[in-house]
Design a protein around this motif. Structure first.
Motif, PDB file in Angstrom:
ATOM      1  N   SER A   1       0.854  -1.184   0.000  1.00 31.28           N
ATOM      2  CA  SER A   1       0.000   0.000   0.000  1.00 31.28           C
ATOM      3  C   SER A   1       0.890   1.233   0.000  1.00 31.28           C
ATOM      4  O   SER A   1       2.028   1.184   0.472  1.00 31.28           O
ATOM      5  N   THR A   2       0.378   2.319  -0.515  1.00 30.78           N
ATOM      6  CA  THR A   2       1.125   3.581  -0.475  1.00 30.78           C
ATOM      7  C   THR A   2       0.485   4.571   0.488  1.00 30.78           C
ATOM      8  O   THR A   2       0.921   5.716   0.589  1.00 30.78           O
ATOM      9  N   THR A   3      -0.550   4.125   1.211  1.00 30.33           N
ATOM     10  CA  THR A   3      -1.268   5.029   2.110  1.00 30.33           C
ATOM     11  C   THR A   3      -1.203   4.601   3.574  1.00 30.33           C
ATOM     12  O   THR A   3      -1.641   5.340   4.457  1.00 30.33           O
ATOM     13  N   GLY A   4      -0.680   3.418   3.866  1.00 28.57           N
ATOM     14  CA  GLY A   4      -0.630   2.935   5.238  1.00 28.57           C
ATOM     15  C   GLY A   4      -0.962   1.458   5.281  1.00 28.57           C
ATOM     16  O   GLY A   4      -0.928   0.771   4.261  1.00 28.57           O
ATOM     17  N   TRP A   5      -1.305   0.965   6.463  1.00 28.41           N
ATOM     18  CA  TRP A   5      -1.616  -0.456   6.628  1.00 28.41           C
ATOM     19  C   TRP A   5      -3.083  -0.700   6.263  1.00 28.41           C
ATOM     20  O   TRP A   5      -3.901  -1.102   7.069  1.00 28.41           O
ATOM     21  N   ASN A   6      -3.375  -0.472   4.978  1.00 26.35           N
ATOM     22  CA  ASN A   6      -4.730  -0.621   4.448  1.00 26.35           C
ATOM     23  C   ASN A   6      -4.663  -0.495   2.932  1.00 26.35           C
ATOM     24  O   ASN A   6      -3.599  -0.209   2.369  1.00 26.35           O
ATOM     25  N   ASN A   7      -5.775  -0.701   2.267  1.00 27.70           N
ATOM     26  CA  ASN A   7      -5.869  -0.501   0.814  1.00 27.70           C
ATOM     27  C   ASN A   7      -4.735  -1.208   0.058  1.00 27.70           C
ATOM     28  O   ASN A   7      -4.103  -0.623  -0.826  1.00 27.70           O
ATOM     29  N   TYR A   8      -4.514  -2.476   0.381  1.00 28.67           N
ATOM     30  CA  TYR A   8      -3.406  -3.209  -0.227  1.00 28.67           C
ATOM     31  C   TYR A   8      -3.703  -3.625  -1.672  1.00 28.67           C
ATOM     32  O   TYR A   8      -4.841  -3.918  -2.031  1.00 28.67           O
TER      33      TYR A   8
END
Length: 207
Positions: free
Chosen positions: A121-128
């Protein structure tokens, strides 16, 4: 008196067996990795939570290593937070587990960086999304500008997000699954009470 002594012996046996069981089912996770440019690796029990720090580094020419215990019956997520300082970014690594009590996302006790078993992810530990190996058209260990990193398995791939030239932050994740069931503490207590009960009946008959 004999009954009291027998109860003490049985109780000690129960705790000894429980302790040995936990030791026998402990796994050790080890890792070797290079990240261009800086990184921190974590072990978590929740894919949306960063987790406990394992190791960090800021020199991709150095193969950083770590080793940590895994609790039997517990599932984990291996997280690697990487940051690039510009131009080409990359994460290269190999990881292993020393017992069959846990396996990686590929169902094995060894895992290399690749575009199948790692999410990013490029936004954090989510939206993989699935990690990319499209870097420079190929991503094998030995490709320039890094050259061969001898501390990492030669079959590992450099991975990053799909935009390895422009995404300066990447959050990598892969699963570690427990495959051995662990008896609950209550199970051990019930077993102990049953043994004490049997011992009591035996001594009462002999009395």
């Amino acid at each position: 008196m004999k009954l009291k002594s027998m109860k003490s012996i049985v109780t000690c046996m129960i705790f000894s067996i429980a302790s040995l069981f936990n030791i026998a089912n402990a796994s050790v996770l080890t890792g070797n990795l290079n990240v261009d440019n800086t990184f921190s690796a974590y072990l978590s029990t929740d894919d949306n939570v960063q987790g406990a720090l394992l190791v960090s580094g800021n020199d991709w020419t150095v193969t950083d290593t770590f080793s940590t215990n895994l609790t039997a019956g517990t599932d984990y997520y291996l997280h690697v937070k990487a940051q690039d300082w510009g131009y080409i970014a990359g994460f290269l690594g190999d990881f292993s587990i020393d017992t069959n009590d846990h396996v990686f996302n590929n169902g094995l006790a060894q895992l290399l960086t690749n575009n199948v078993d790692w999410n990013v992810s490029t936004t954090g530990w989510n939206n993989y999304t699935t990690a990319s190996t499209s870097l420079l058209g190929t991503s094998y260990n030995g490709i320039g500008p890094w050259g061969l990193r001898s501390g990492v398995d030669a079959n590992a791939d450099w991975i990053w997000s799909s935009e390895s030239y422009t995404d300066l932050n990447a959050y990598f994740s892969t699963t570690i699954t427990a495959v051995t069931a662990v008896p609950a503490p209550s199970t051990m207590i019930i077993l102990g009470l049953a043994l004490i009960g049997l011992a009591s009946r035996r001594f009462k008959k002999q009395a």
